[in-house]
Design an enzyme around this catalytic site. Structure first.
Site, short mmCIF file in Angstrom:
data_model
loop_
_atom_site.label_atom_id
_atom_site.label_comp_id
_atom_site.label_asym_id
_atom_site.label_seq_id
_atom_site.Cartn_x
_atom_site.Cartn_y
_atom_site.Cartn_z
N ARG A 64 49.55 37.49 41.22
CA ARG A 64 48.58 37.59 40.11
C ARG A 64 48.43 38.97 39.49
NH1 ARG A 64 43.96 33.49 40.73
NH2 ARG A 64 42.69 35.29 40.26
N ASP A 65 49.22 39.94 39.92
CA ASP A 65 49.10 41.29 39.33
C ASP A 65 50.45 42.01 39.37
OD1 ASP A 65 47.78 43.38 38.10
OD2 ASP A 65 47.05 44.25 39.97
N ILE A 66 51.51 41.30 38.99
CA ILE A 66 52.84 41.90 39.01
C ILE A 66 53.00 42.80 37.80
CG2 ILE A 66 55.32 41.39 38.76
CD1 ILE A 66 54.20 40.97 41.57
N ASN B 2 53.15 48.09 40.73
CA ASN B 2 52.99 47.36 41.98
C ASN B 2 54.32 47.01 42.64
OD1 ASN B 2 50.23 47.52 41.87
ND2 ASN B 2 49.95 45.49 40.99
#
Length: 186
Positions: free
Chosen positions: A28-30, A34
């Site tokens: 959910r936060d690529i 990251n």
């Protein structure tokens, strides 16, 4: 070669989360910040602060009773510009959202030449014919398809990058070189 290895490592990490973890996980936060690199330039997926398990119960309730959690996710993703277009209709971040975000890291179709000038080394240039580049661009474009159903699964992304590397004459399973070994001495 190093960039393909990084793309492959990130794809393998996401494929593991989606297909092999028990329960499967949506990151959910690529985004590029990251994806971390170790001393041998191997990519590692990081920052699981927004991740969610993809079990049936979690999928059914992942966006209910989260308090301000979902608003925080929307804000963070909008700021980064990595919002899956289906999210506006479904209000759900899924494994296909991760695929979309992965594609955005490689290909921004809102920018001139799909952002290829930032992907390729200036020394290579856009006029150079690189084995597999067209297939990689096609893969990245499929990852950012508007409909999640038209995006490949991360396992398929891994297989395609491995195939692209083989077309380019590279071994997708070769150990990456260390950061120090990757720089030429003048």
């Amino acid at each position: 070669m190093r960039r393909l290895k990084v793309a492959l490592g990130a794809a393998r990490g996401l494929a593991y989360l989606h297909e092999l973890a028990n329960p499967p996980i949506t990151h959910r936060d690529i985004k590029s910040t990251n994806i971390l690199l170790d001393e041998r330039i191997n990519a590692k997926v990081a920052d699981f602060g927004l991740s969610k398990p993809m079990g049936d119960d979690e999928k059914a309730h992942e966006n209910k009773n989260d308090g301000g959690y979902e608003a925080q996710v929307r804000f963070r993703i909008r700021v980064q510009g990595y919002l899956d277009s289906e999210y506006y209709m479904t209000q759900q971040l899924t494994e296909k959202s991760d695929v979309y975000n992965y594609g955005v890291m490689a290909m921004d179709k809102t920018k001139v030449l799909c952002n290829l000038h930032e992907i390729l080394d200036p020394a290579i240039g856009l006029q150079t014919s690189l084995k597999g580049l067209e297939k990689f661009v096609d893969l990245a474009m499929r990852c950012v398809e508007e409909s999640g159903a038209n995006r490949p699964a991360m396992g398929d992304v891994v297989k395609e990058i491995e195939n692209i590397m083989q077309i380019a004459g590279l071994n997708p399973n070769a150990e990456s070189t260390s950061a120090l070994d990757s720089y030429e001495v003048s």
